[in-house]
Design an enzyme around this catalytic site. Structure first.
Site, PDB file in Angstrom:
ATOM      1  N   CYS A 139      64.222  52.038  10.015  1.00 32.48           N
ATOM      2  CA  CYS A 139      63.368  51.401   9.149  1.00 32.48           C
ATOM      3  C   CYS A 139      64.476  50.722   7.885  1.00 32.48           C
ATOM      4  O   CYS A 139      64.758  51.681   7.293  1.00 32.48           O
ATOM      5  CB  CYS A 139      62.126  52.113   8.565  1.00 32.48           C
ATOM      6  SG  CYS A 139      61.209  51.218   7.246  1.00 32.48           S
ATOM      7  N   ASP A 193      48.144  68.268   6.889  1.00 30.69           N
ATOM      8  CA  ASP A 193      48.051  68.018   8.138  1.00 30.69           C
ATOM      9  C   ASP A 193      47.468  68.890   8.995  1.00 30.69           C
ATOM     10  O   ASP A 193      48.065  69.426  10.079  1.00 30.69           O
ATOM     11  CB  ASP A 193      49.793  68.100   8.556  1.00 30.69           C
ATOM     12  CG  ASP A 193      49.923  67.400   9.798  1.00 30.69           C
ATOM     13  OD1 ASP A 193      49.122  66.609  10.278  1.00 30.69           O
ATOM     14  OD2 ASP A 193      51.285  67.564  10.288  1.00 30.69           O
ATOM     15  N   CYS A 237      53.457  59.072  22.240  1.00 35.66           N
ATOM     16  CA  CYS A 237      54.972  59.221  21.113  1.00 35.66           C
ATOM     17  C   CYS A 237      55.443  60.596  21.334  1.00 35.66           C
ATOM     18  O   CYS A 237      54.878  61.478  21.885  1.00 35.66           O
ATOM     19  CB  CYS A 237      54.140  59.468  19.594  1.00 35.66           C
ATOM     20  SG  CYS A 237      55.261  59.970  18.127  1.00 35.66           S
TER      21      CYS A 237
HETATM   22  S1  SF4 Z   1      59.883  56.049  17.507  1.00 35.21           S
HETATM   23 FE1  SF4 Z   1      58.267  56.979  16.083  1.00 35.21          FE
HETATM   24  S2  SF4 Z   1      56.405  56.045  17.290  1.00 35.21           S
HETATM   25 FE2  SF4 Z   1      58.067  55.839  18.861  1.00 35.21          FE
HETATM   26  S3  SF4 Z   1      58.105  57.808  19.709  1.00 35.21           S
HETATM   27 FE3  SF4 Z   1      59.505  58.154  17.926  1.00 35.21          FE
HETATM   28  S4  SF4 Z   1      58.241  58.967  16.296  1.00 35.21           S
HETATM   29 FE4  SF4 Z   1      56.744  58.141  17.999  1.00 35.21          FE
HETATM   30  S1  SF4 Z   2      59.590  47.709   7.677  1.00 35.42           S
HETATM   31 FE1  SF4 Z   2      60.143  46.981   9.560  1.00 35.42          FE
HETATM   32  S2  SF4 Z   2      60.996  49.188  10.564  1.00 35.42           S
HETATM   33 FE2  SF4 Z   2      59.956  49.673   8.773  1.00 35.42          FE
HETATM   34  S3  SF4 Z   2      57.754  50.225   9.334  1.00 35.42           S
HETATM   35 FE3  SF4 Z   2      57.514  48.130   8.636  1.00 35.42          FE
HETATM   36  S4  SF4 Z   2      57.904  46.838  10.749  1.00 35.42           S
HETATM   37 FE4  SF4 Z   2      58.734  49.097  10.880  1.00 35.42          FE
END
Ligand code: SF4
Ligand code: SF4
Length: 272
Positions: free
Chosen positions: A208, A100, A173
């Protein structure tokens, strides 16, 4: 033992693969390609390693990734014996650890190496550890056979976009915003005020579905001596040097105490 098996035997690494540099170059800008060739004359391959970091999700105001030891140092320490061994075995070649801290598109490299899929949130998602993985790489001018890219995609459910306060707009972000130095614009202050954390953002990861069953790390660097939260009292009166001495091995120190102090102040103002 082959190179990938040797890497996977190192502490903290759950998966390793190889990506050819020629696969990455087309998706890099001219300045990124130039930056990479400044690190190594003619890089040909990238060894990509994943370091899981998820530990118990206790409440706190620091992003999950920032609660344990600084991943840059953990990755460098873990991969140091690997590049020593590679240099002994291939004395004509060059090897450089990156974590990174370079123009290398690490998420794309990891996906090309078959270590996971890229989510709509831009994160690499490993089948077992989800997106709670740090990516460490070894750039080399040694030609290595690439491992197969993962054919699957994320579920495209849109939950990350719905949860994200800025609609997955990377230029706004909150992870970057909470780490930004200097004063914030009124719009940025509003975003920080409404945000749960004072450093980083986990929203698009925690919603997610591909993270629902993500395994926890066994790496003590990321599961012991965790700091889930900071308060203004923790930072009161500290110079940058004193702050670094108080928290010598944490990723949240790289900007000094000022952004954290500012974010805490913004949130405390809204609480009164
Ligand atoms: S949800 Fe993910 S893309 Fe959105 S502000 Fe937070 S870290 Fe950034
Ligand atoms: S599975 Fe759904 S929540 Fe996870 S990265 Fe893909 S779109 Fe986003």
């Amino acid at each position: 033992m082959n190179i990938l098996a040797s890497l996977c035997a190192l502490r903290g690494i759950c998966a390793a693969g190889v990506c050819a540099c020629e696969t990455l170059f087309p998706c890099m800008t001219d300045s990124q390609r130039l930056g990479l060739t400044r690190l190594m004359d003619a890089p040909r391959s990238v060894l990509v390693c994943l370091f899981p970091y998820l530990a118990e999700k206790t409440p706190g105001n620091l992003s999950l990734y920032a609660r344990g030891r600084d991943y840059h140092a953990v990755i460098a320490d873990a991969l140091a014996p690997a590049i020593d061994a590679l240099a002994d075995r291939y004395p004509q070649n060059h090897f450089r650890i990156l974590a990174d801290d370079s123009p290398l598109p690490e998420v794309y490299a990891a996906a090309c190496a078959g270590l996971g899929v890229i989510g709509q949130n831009g994160l690499l998602i490993h089948p077992e550890y989800g997106s709670y993985v740090f990516i460490g790489t070894i750039l080399t001018d040694l030609l290595l056979e690439p491992t197969a890219a993962a054919p699957a995609a994320c579920l495209s459910c849109g939950a990350c976009a719905r949860a994200c306060p800025v609609g997955l707009d990377k230029s706004r972000c909150l992870s970057a915003l909470t780490q930004k130095g200097g004063a914030l614009s009124p719009e940025e202050e509003t975003l920080v005020r409404a945000h749960l954390l004072v450093w980083g953002c986990d929203l698009c990861q925690t919603v997610c579905p591909m993270n629902t069953h993500a395994k926890e790390t066994e790496n003590p660097a990321f599961r012991e001596h965790l700091i889930p939260s900071l308060s203004s009292a923790d930072l009161d009166g500290l110079t940058r040097r004193q702050f670094n001495e108080k928290y010598p091995d944490r990723a949240f120190t790289w900007r000094g105490p000022a952004p954290l102090r500012r974010n805490l102040h913004i949130k405390e103002e809204s609480d009164t």
